[in-house]
Design a protein around this motif. Structure first.
Motif, PDB file in Angstrom:
ATOM      1  N   PRO A  58      37.230  33.926  41.587  1.00  0.00           N
ATOM      2  CA  PRO A  58      36.815  35.332  41.524  1.00  0.00           C
ATOM      3  C   PRO A  58      37.945  36.289  41.856  1.00  0.00           C
ATOM      4  O   PRO A  58      38.848  35.972  42.629  1.00  0.00           O
ATOM      5  N   VAL A  59      37.888  37.442  41.267  1.00  0.00           N
ATOM      6  CA  VAL A  59      38.875  38.503  41.499  1.00  0.00           C
ATOM      7  C   VAL A  59      38.535  39.234  42.793  1.00  0.00           C
ATOM      8  O   VAL A  59      37.368  39.559  43.055  1.00  0.00           O
ATOM      9  N   GLU A  60      39.541  39.485  43.601  1.00  0.00           N
ATOM     10  CA  GLU A  60      39.346  40.309  44.797  1.00  0.00           C
ATOM     11  C   GLU A  60      39.459  41.786  44.416  1.00  0.00           C
ATOM     12  O   GLU A  60      40.418  42.188  43.749  1.00  0.00           O
ATOM     13  N   LEU A  61      38.485  42.571  44.816  1.00  0.00           N
ATOM     14  CA  LEU A  61      38.484  43.999  44.532  1.00  0.00           C
ATOM     15  C   LEU A  61      38.413  44.785  45.839  1.00  0.00           C
ATOM     16  O   LEU A  61      37.831  44.307  46.823  1.00  0.00           O
ATOM     17  N   PRO A  62      38.957  46.010  45.855  1.00  0.00           N
ATOM     18  CA  PRO A  62      38.963  46.765  47.111  1.00  0.00           C
ATOM     19  C   PRO A  62      37.592  47.252  47.559  1.00  0.00           C
ATOM     20  O   PRO A  62      37.386  47.510  48.745  1.00  0.00           O
ATOM     21  N   LEU A  63      36.643  47.397  46.608  1.00  0.00           N
ATOM     22  CA  LEU A  63      35.325  47.895  46.991  1.00  0.00           C
ATOM     23  C   LEU A  63      34.241  47.226  46.163  1.00  0.00           C
ATOM     24  O   LEU A  63      34.224  47.335  44.932  1.00  0.00           O
ATOM     25  N   VAL A  64      33.354  46.517  46.846  1.00  0.00           N
ATOM     26  CA  VAL A  64      32.154  45.938  46.241  1.00  0.00           C
ATOM     27  C   VAL A  64      31.005  46.251  47.187  1.00  0.00           C
ATOM     28  O   VAL A  64      31.066  45.936  48.377  1.00  0.00           O
ATOM     29  N   ARG A  65      29.947  46.868  46.669  1.00  0.00           N
ATOM     30  CA  ARG A  65      28.820  47.211  47.535  1.00  0.00           C
ATOM     31  C   ARG A  65      27.533  47.258  46.719  1.00  0.00           C
ATOM     32  O   ARG A  65      27.551  47.496  45.504  1.00  0.00           O
ATOM     33  N   TYR A  81      31.240  47.676  41.598  1.00  0.00           N
ATOM     34  CA  TYR A  81      32.569  47.064  41.686  1.00  0.00           C
ATOM     35  C   TYR A  81      33.606  48.128  41.328  1.00  0.00           C
ATOM     36  O   TYR A  81      33.702  48.549  40.180  1.00  0.00           O
ATOM     37  N   ASP A  82      34.386  48.545  42.330  1.00  0.00           N
ATOM     38  CA  ASP A  82      35.368  49.606  42.115  1.00  0.00           C
ATOM     39  C   ASP A  82      36.775  49.029  42.234  1.00  0.00           C
ATOM     40  O   ASP A  82      37.215  48.652  43.327  1.00  0.00           O
ATOM     41  N   PRO A  83      37.512  48.958  41.112  1.00  0.00           N
ATOM     42  CA  PRO A  83      38.865  48.398  41.173  1.00  0.00           C
ATOM     43  C   PRO A  83      39.902  49.356  41.725  1.00  0.00           C
ATOM     44  O   PRO A  83      41.024  48.928  42.044  1.00  0.00           O
ATOM     45  N   ALA A  84      39.548  50.633  41.842  1.00  0.00           N
ATOM     46  CA  ALA A  84      40.517  51.631  42.319  1.00  0.00           C
ATOM     47  C   ALA A  84      39.774  52.804  42.943  1.00  0.00           C
ATOM     48  O   ALA A  84      39.609  53.852  42.327  1.00  0.00           O
ATOM     49  N   PRO A  85      39.284  52.657  44.189  1.00  0.00           N
ATOM     50  CA  PRO A  85      38.473  53.712  44.811  1.00  0.00           C
ATOM     51  C   PRO A  85      39.198  55.036  44.959  1.00  0.00           C
ATOM     52  O   PRO A  85      38.554  56.080  45.095  1.00  0.00           O
ATOM     53  N   GLU A  86      40.532  55.007  44.910  1.00  0.00           N
ATOM     54  CA  GLU A  86      41.305  56.221  45.158  1.00  0.00           C
ATOM     55  C   GLU A  86      41.375  57.164  43.956  1.00  0.00           C
ATOM     56  O   GLU A  86      41.791  58.308  44.087  1.00  0.00           O
ATOM     57  N   ARG A  87      40.964  56.712  42.766  1.00  0.00           N
ATOM     58  CA  ARG A  87      41.108  57.570  41.592  1.00  0.00           C
ATOM     59  C   ARG A  87      39.795  57.635  40.798  1.00  0.00           C
ATOM     60  O   ARG A  87      39.015  56.688  40.785  1.00  0.00           O
ATOM     61  N   PRO A  88      39.562  58.761  40.113  1.00  0.00           N
ATOM     62  CA  PRO A  88      38.399  58.849  39.231  1.00  0.00           C
ATOM     63  C   PRO A  88      38.563  57.901  38.042  1.00  0.00           C
ATOM     64  O   PRO A  88      39.679  57.690  37.562  1.00  0.00           O
ATOM     65  N   LYS A  89      37.449  57.350  37.571  1.00  0.00           N
ATOM     66  CA  LYS A  89      37.495  56.394  36.472  1.00  0.00           C
ATOM     67  C   LYS A  89      36.167  56.412  35.728  1.00  0.00           C
ATOM     68  O   LYS A  89      35.138  56.802  36.286  1.00  0.00           O
ATOM     69  N   PRO A  90      36.156  55.987  34.465  1.00  0.00           N
ATOM     70  CA  PRO A  90      34.891  55.862  33.735  1.00  0.00           C
ATOM     71  C   PRO A  90      34.006  54.793  34.351  1.00  0.00           C
ATOM     72  O   PRO A  90      34.450  53.988  35.176  1.00  0.00           O
ATOM     73  N   VAL A  91      32.761  54.765  33.905  1.00  0.00           N
ATOM     74  CA  VAL A  91      31.764  53.858  34.468  1.00  0.00           C
ATOM     75  C   VAL A  91      31.275  52.907  33.384  1.00  0.00           C
ATOM     76  O   VAL A  91      31.061  53.294  32.230  1.00  0.00           O
ATOM     77  N   LEU A  92      31.088  51.668  33.786  1.00  0.00           N
ATOM     78  CA  LEU A  92      30.603  50.610  32.901  1.00  0.00           C
ATOM     79  C   LEU A  92      29.332  50.045  33.522  1.00  0.00           C
ATOM     80  O   LEU A  92      29.352  49.533  34.642  1.00  0.00           O
ATOM     81  N   LEU A  93      28.227  50.151  32.804  1.00  0.00           N
ATOM     82  CA  LEU A  93      26.955  49.609  33.271  1.00  0.00           C
ATOM     83  C   LEU A  93      26.781  48.234  32.645  1.00  0.00           C
ATOM     84  O   LEU A  93      26.819  48.091  31.410  1.00  0.00           O
ATOM     85  N   PHE A  94      26.598  47.207  33.479  1.00  0.00           N
ATOM     86  CA  PHE A  94      26.571  45.822  33.016  1.00  0.00           C
ATOM     87  C   PHE A  94      25.185  45.215  33.161  1.00  0.00           C
ATOM     88  O   PHE A  94      24.588  45.251  34.239  1.00  0.00           O
ATOM     89  N   PHE A  95      24.688  44.651  32.049  1.00  0.00           N
ATOM     90  CA  PHE A  95      23.409  43.954  32.028  1.00  0.00           C
ATOM     91  C   PHE A  95      23.691  42.473  31.778  1.00  0.00           C
ATOM     92  O   PHE A  95      24.204  42.094  30.716  1.00  0.00           O
ATOM     93  N   HIS A  96      23.359  41.625  32.741  1.00  0.00           N
ATOM     94  CA  HIS A  96      23.681  40.204  32.646  1.00  0.00           C
ATOM     95  C   HIS A  96      22.779  39.490  31.649  1.00  0.00           C
ATOM     96  O   HIS A  96      21.704  39.963  31.278  1.00  0.00           O
ATOM     97  N   GLY A  97      23.219  38.297  31.237  1.00  0.00           N
ATOM     98  CA  GLY A  97      22.441  37.461  30.344  1.00  0.00           C
ATOM     99  C   GLY A  97      21.503  36.532  31.094  1.00  0.00           C
ATOM    100  O   GLY A  97      21.376  36.584  32.316  1.00  0.00           O
ATOM    101  N   GLY A  98      20.851  35.642  30.316  1.00  0.00           N
ATOM    102  CA  GLY A  98      19.915  34.686  30.906  1.00  0.00           C
ATOM    103  C   GLY A  98      18.579  34.636  30.208  1.00  0.00           C
ATOM    104  O   GLY A  98      17.586  34.201  30.806  1.00  0.00           O
ATOM    105  N   GLY A  99      18.533  35.090  28.939  1.00  0.00           N
ATOM    106  CA  GLY A  99      17.288  34.983  28.191  1.00  0.00           C
ATOM    107  C   GLY A  99      16.151  35.818  28.731  1.00  0.00           C
ATOM    108  O   GLY A  99      14.981  35.490  28.503  1.00  0.00           O
TER     109      GLY A  99
END
Length: 330
Positions: A58-65, A81-99
């Motif tokens: 797994p990737v280590e990220l500075p902010l996961v909550r 999951y925030d890869p860069a809490p110090e800067r504004p960034k676009p947002v990605l909404l993720f829907f997992h699989g599993g039927g």
């Protein structure tokens, strides 16, 4: 233009997958001989165990909550999951699989981390409700509501974001993402910038040739897909084909208001052809839709990362490049 059809599927699966599939198919045959049948619990446990044993870096990220997205009638759990809490960034909404029956934000945690790393965007993984306890359309309502109520939740968290939302979903999560995008076409309050669909399930009517061609022996089997859908829709008796068709993103109205779309398919996946058909339909409607085939892969290969690390790395690279191209466009 789409890749020529001959490039959609290799002569054989990747060697590491072929060896793994041989062992898996022997196990499945043994279980069938002993009369063991799948249940929602065993399917969930199998998916969790498979992913935990084969996505091990797994990737280590500075902010996961964790957070709750307050909606009109049901608070939707999610993980940020925030890869860069110090800067504004676009947002990605993720829907997992599993039927629509298996998977959750815990199982998909390493994949969500990879998406955050590859895109540089703030990833929010949604814990939507699952069948059979919560059949159609409850899980879809959770995903749609999460998209419509996301910005206030992120503001309460103090996240630094840009007002640009994309959707990503794999397998059944791809169906949810594509459906939310379809609903957003006529919703002035929900703007979707892009969508990425990873070996998505897009046609609940099961009408495409790859369902027969790749229907047995490649992890996800057509009989299991049908079982998932029966639990999801709970029609009772014979399936309500019109209801399932109406719920299928492939058969929903298409307009140029749909977001730019990237579809990843796997050559040995039974859902391959509906992903291709979706891209073709969007292109015909004037939508920027792209197809990235992985000819020697099987369904859910991102959950098998240790077996095929190069294909997974390339998938995340393509996804990140696609998402960030528009993020930097004028």
């Amino acid at each position: 233009m789409l890749t020529p059809p001959a490039a959609f599927k290799a002569d054989r699966p990747h060697p590491a997958l072929a060896d793994w599939l041989e062992r898996l198919n022997r196990l499945v045959a043994d279980q069938a001989a002993r009369g063991l049948e799948a249940t929602p619990v065993t399917v969930r446990e199998s998916m969790a165990s498979m992913t935990a044993s084969l996505v091990t870096r797994p990737v280590e990220l500075p902010l996961v909550r964790d957070l709750m997205i307050a909606t009109d009638d049901y608070p939707v759990p999610a993980r940020l999951y925030d890869p860069a809490p110090e800067r504004p960034k676009p947002v990605l909404l993720f829907f997992h699989g599993g039927g629509h029956m298996a998977g959750d934000i815990r199982v998909y945690d390493p994949i969500a981390r990879r998406l955050a790393e590859a895109s540089g965007q703030l990833v929010v993984a949604v814990e939507y409700r699952l069948a059979p306890e919560c059949p159609y359309p409850l899980g879809l309502r959770d995903c749609h509501a999460a998209a419509r109520h996301l910005w206030p939740a992120l503001e309460r968290c103090g996240c630094r974001v840009l007002p640009r939302l994309s959707l990503v979903g794999d397998s059944g999560g791809g169906a949810l993402a594509a459906t939310v995008s379809a609903l957003a076409q006529d919703d002035a309050d929900l703007n979707i910038d892009k969508q990425v669909l990873i070996y998505p399930s897009l046609d609940y009517t099961l009408e495409h040739p790859s369902l027969t061609e790749n229907g047995r022996g490649y992890l996800l089997e057509t009989a299991r897909i049908r079982w998932y859908f029966d639990h999801y829709f709970q029609d009772g008796g014979a399936p309500d084909e019109q209801r399932r068709r109406d719920a299928s993103p492939l058969h929903m109205p298409v307009s140029p208001r749909l977001p730019a779309t990237l579809v990843l398919t796997a050559g040995f996946c039974p859902l391959r052809d509906e992903g291709v058909a979706y891209v073709e339909r969007l292109q015909a409607a004037g939508v920027d839709a792209r197809h990235q085939p992985f000819p020697d892969m099987i369904h859910a290969y991102l959950n098998l990362e240790d077996l095929v690390p190069d294909a997974c790395a390339e998938s995340y690279r393509v996804i990140g490049e696609f998402l960030n191209h528009q993020a930097t466009a004028p």
